[in-house]
Every structure is written in C-alpha cells, then in structure tokens.
Design a protein around this motif. Structure first.
Motif, short mmCIF file in Angstrom:
data_model
loop_
_atom_site.label_atom_id
_atom_site.label_comp_id
_atom_site.label_asym_id
_atom_site.label_seq_id
_atom_site.Cartn_x
_atom_site.Cartn_y
_atom_site.Cartn_z
N PHE A 221 0.84 -1.20 0.00
CA PHE A 221 0.00 0.00 0.00
C PHE A 221 0.87 1.25 0.00
O PHE A 221 1.89 1.31 0.69
CB PHE A 221 -0.92 0.01 1.22
CG PHE A 221 -1.74 -1.24 1.36
CD1 PHE A 221 -2.86 -1.46 0.56
CD2 PHE A 221 -1.37 -2.21 2.29
CE1 PHE A 221 -3.59 -2.63 0.70
CE2 PHE A 221 -2.10 -3.38 2.42
CZ PHE A 221 -3.22 -3.60 1.62
N LYS A 222 0.43 2.27 -0.74
CA LYS A 222 1.21 3.50 -0.84
C LYS A 222 1.22 4.27 0.48
O LYS A 222 2.23 4.85 0.87
CB LYS A 222 0.64 4.39 -1.95
CG LYS A 222 0.82 3.84 -3.34
CD LYS A 222 0.33 4.82 -4.40
CE LYS A 222 -1.16 5.06 -4.30
NZ LYS A 222 -1.65 5.96 -5.40
N ASP A 223 0.06 4.30 1.15
CA ASP A 223 -0.08 5.09 2.36
C ASP A 223 -1.38 4.69 3.06
O ASP A 223 -2.05 3.73 2.65
CB ASP A 223 -0.08 6.59 2.04
CG ASP A 223 -1.05 6.95 0.91
OD1 ASP A 223 -2.05 6.21 0.71
OD2 ASP A 223 -0.82 7.96 0.22
N GLU B 201 -4.22 6.24 3.14
CA GLU B 201 -5.36 6.44 2.24
C GLU B 201 -5.57 5.23 1.34
O GLU B 201 -6.70 4.75 1.14
CB GLU B 201 -5.13 7.69 1.39
CG GLU B 201 -6.29 8.06 0.47
CD GLU B 201 -7.33 8.93 1.16
OE1 GLU B 201 -8.47 8.44 1.29
OE2 GLU B 201 -7.00 10.05 1.54
N ASP B 202 -4.48 4.73 0.80
CA ASP B 202 -4.54 3.58 -0.09
C ASP B 202 -5.03 2.33 0.66
O ASP B 202 -5.80 1.53 0.12
CB ASP B 202 -3.16 3.33 -0.70
CG ASP B 202 -3.19 2.26 -1.79
OD1 ASP B 202 -4.19 2.17 -2.52
OD2 ASP B 202 -2.19 1.52 -1.90
N GLU C 134 -8.75 2.76 1.31
CA GLU C 134 -9.47 2.58 0.04
C GLU C 134 -9.57 1.11 -0.34
O GLU C 134 -10.60 0.68 -0.91
CB GLU C 134 -8.75 3.36 -1.07
CG GLU C 134 -9.45 3.30 -2.41
CD GLU C 134 -8.80 4.20 -3.46
OE1 GLU C 134 -9.19 4.09 -4.64
OE2 GLU C 134 -7.91 5.00 -3.09
N SER C 135 -8.55 0.35 -0.04
CA SER C 135 -8.57 -1.08 -0.35
C SER C 135 -9.70 -1.81 0.37
O SER C 135 -10.19 -2.83 -0.10
CB SER C 135 -7.22 -1.72 0.02
OG SER C 135 -6.18 -1.18 -0.77
N LYS D 260 -13.43 0.75 -1.21
CA LYS D 260 -13.72 1.22 -2.57
C LYS D 260 -14.67 0.30 -3.31
O LYS D 260 -15.66 0.75 -3.92
CB LYS D 260 -12.43 1.39 -3.36
CG LYS D 260 -12.67 1.90 -4.77
CD LYS D 260 -11.37 2.09 -5.55
CE LYS D 260 -11.65 2.61 -6.95
NZ LYS D 260 -10.39 2.83 -7.71
N SER E 296 -10.51 11.13 5.14
CA SER E 296 -10.16 10.41 3.93
C SER E 296 -10.92 10.99 2.74
O SER E 296 -11.82 11.82 2.89
CB SER E 296 -10.50 8.92 4.06
OG SER E 296 -11.89 8.72 3.89
#
Length: 209
Positions: free
Chosen positions: A47-49, A51-52, A55-56, A59, A125
């Motif tokens: 994961f990038k961060d 938030e990512d 989102e996973s 979303k 977020s």
C-alpha cells in the motif's frame, strides 16, 4: 514461510480493526503493522499510504452501491416515461422499489463493517463525503423523475430544494438503519414502514393520495 497473500490479508484485517476502533483520521499505521505482526516496510510493499489502505477496504463495496443505485434509478425512470398512467403501488411490499430496497439492505449488511467505515469512520479520507455522493445521485434521479411526472400531469415542477431535501431523507434513512440496527433481519422488519412513509410523501407531492 508466510506468503505475500497471507501478509496482505493480515494487514487488511488489522487495518479494518484499527479503522473501526479509531476512525480513519486517528488510525495509526504503526499500530496496524504491530497488530498484524509485520514491519512497516511490508505495509509499504502493498500500500502507498494510509489512504490507499483504507481505500482497499471500502472502494469496491462503495462502487457496487453506486452501480446498484444507477441501475435501479435508470430502470425506474424508463418505466415511468413509458407508462402513461403513473399511479400509486397498491402494495408497497410487492413493488419494484421495495424489492430494490431489500436488495440494498442485504448488500449493506453483507458488507456491514465496510459500510460503517464509510459512513461514520471515514472523516479525513477522500471518502468522507460518500453520503453526499449518494445524495447527489439520488437528487439527480428524483429531479428527472419529478420532471417526467409533472409534465405528464401538466403541473408546475416541484421546487429543486424540496427534491434535494427528499434525497437527503432517503439516503439518511438507509444510513440510520445501518448504524442503529444491528442485524439485517431487524432492518428488513423496519424497512416497510420507512418505505411507506417515504413513498407516501413522494406521491402526495403529485396529489396521488
């Protein structure tokens, strides 16, 4: 040796627990990694961060809800455009609207944690305005529906502020069920009463009642 799939699943499970307890803004990546038994380096491999990671979790179910709404709204508008005698459903519990609402309830409770993350835990977020997005789609639909009905009945259009308010009420009704009723079974028992109230008010606008 633990594989990448297992490591990612541990991170997602730990992240869900952390977000559910603390909300997005207060959640700690360090705590998520510690509870998952992995390093922060492992987290950034997947994961990038934060938030990512959030989102996973949310979303896909959110996109599914949007798709369900769009499909139902388009079908409803098409049916009313083709039906010259738009009238009140005699039995709300056998109507297409009710069936769609039951299906929505089933989906919401099948993704109970993710939906609660979206509704009450997403502040900070990019999903923090998710309810506003649902209201926007609903308002667009009801404005279209209202225009069709008013044209058929040769009456003035309903004030757009009223349409906006009705859209909020509908979305908040489902959000209320999810956040205040702890089981799908209980929610489905309450749903007919909510539907009768909402549809009764809608029909009254056009003097069907």
């Amino acid at each position: 040796m633990e594989g990448e799939k297992e490591t990612k699943e541990k991170l997602l499970k730990s992240a869900k627990a952390e977000f559910m307890e603390k909300g997005y803004a207060a959640a700690s990546l360090r705590s998520i990694c510690k509870n998952a038994g992995v390093t922060t380096g492992a987290l950034y491999f997947f994961f990038k961060d934060k938030e990512d990671l959030f989102e996973s979790l949310v979303k896909e179910p959110f996109q599914n809800i949007l798709s369900m709404m769009e499909e139902h709204y388009n079908l409803e508008a098409e049916q009313i455009e083709e039906n010259e005698d738009y009238a009140v459903a005699e039995d709300i519990e056998t109507s297409d609207d009710f069936t769609s609402s039951v299906n929505a309830i089933k989906f919401l409770y099948a993704h109970y944690d993710e939906m609660n993350l979206l509704i009450v835990k997403s502040q900070g977020s990019k999903f923090s305005n998710c309810l506003d997005e649902l209201v926007r789609i609903t308002e667009k639909h009801y404005a279209r529906l209202s225009e069709i009905i008013c044209k058929k009945k040769n009456m003035p259009n309903v004030d757009e502020r009223v349409i906006h308010w009705i859209s909020h009420v509908q979305i908040e009704a489902f959000a209320y069920l999810l956040t205040h009723v702890d089981s799908e079974e209980k929610a489905e028992k309450i749903l007919p009463h909510i539907m009768k109230y909402l549809t009764g008010g809608w029909y009254k606008l056009y003097d069907f009642i």
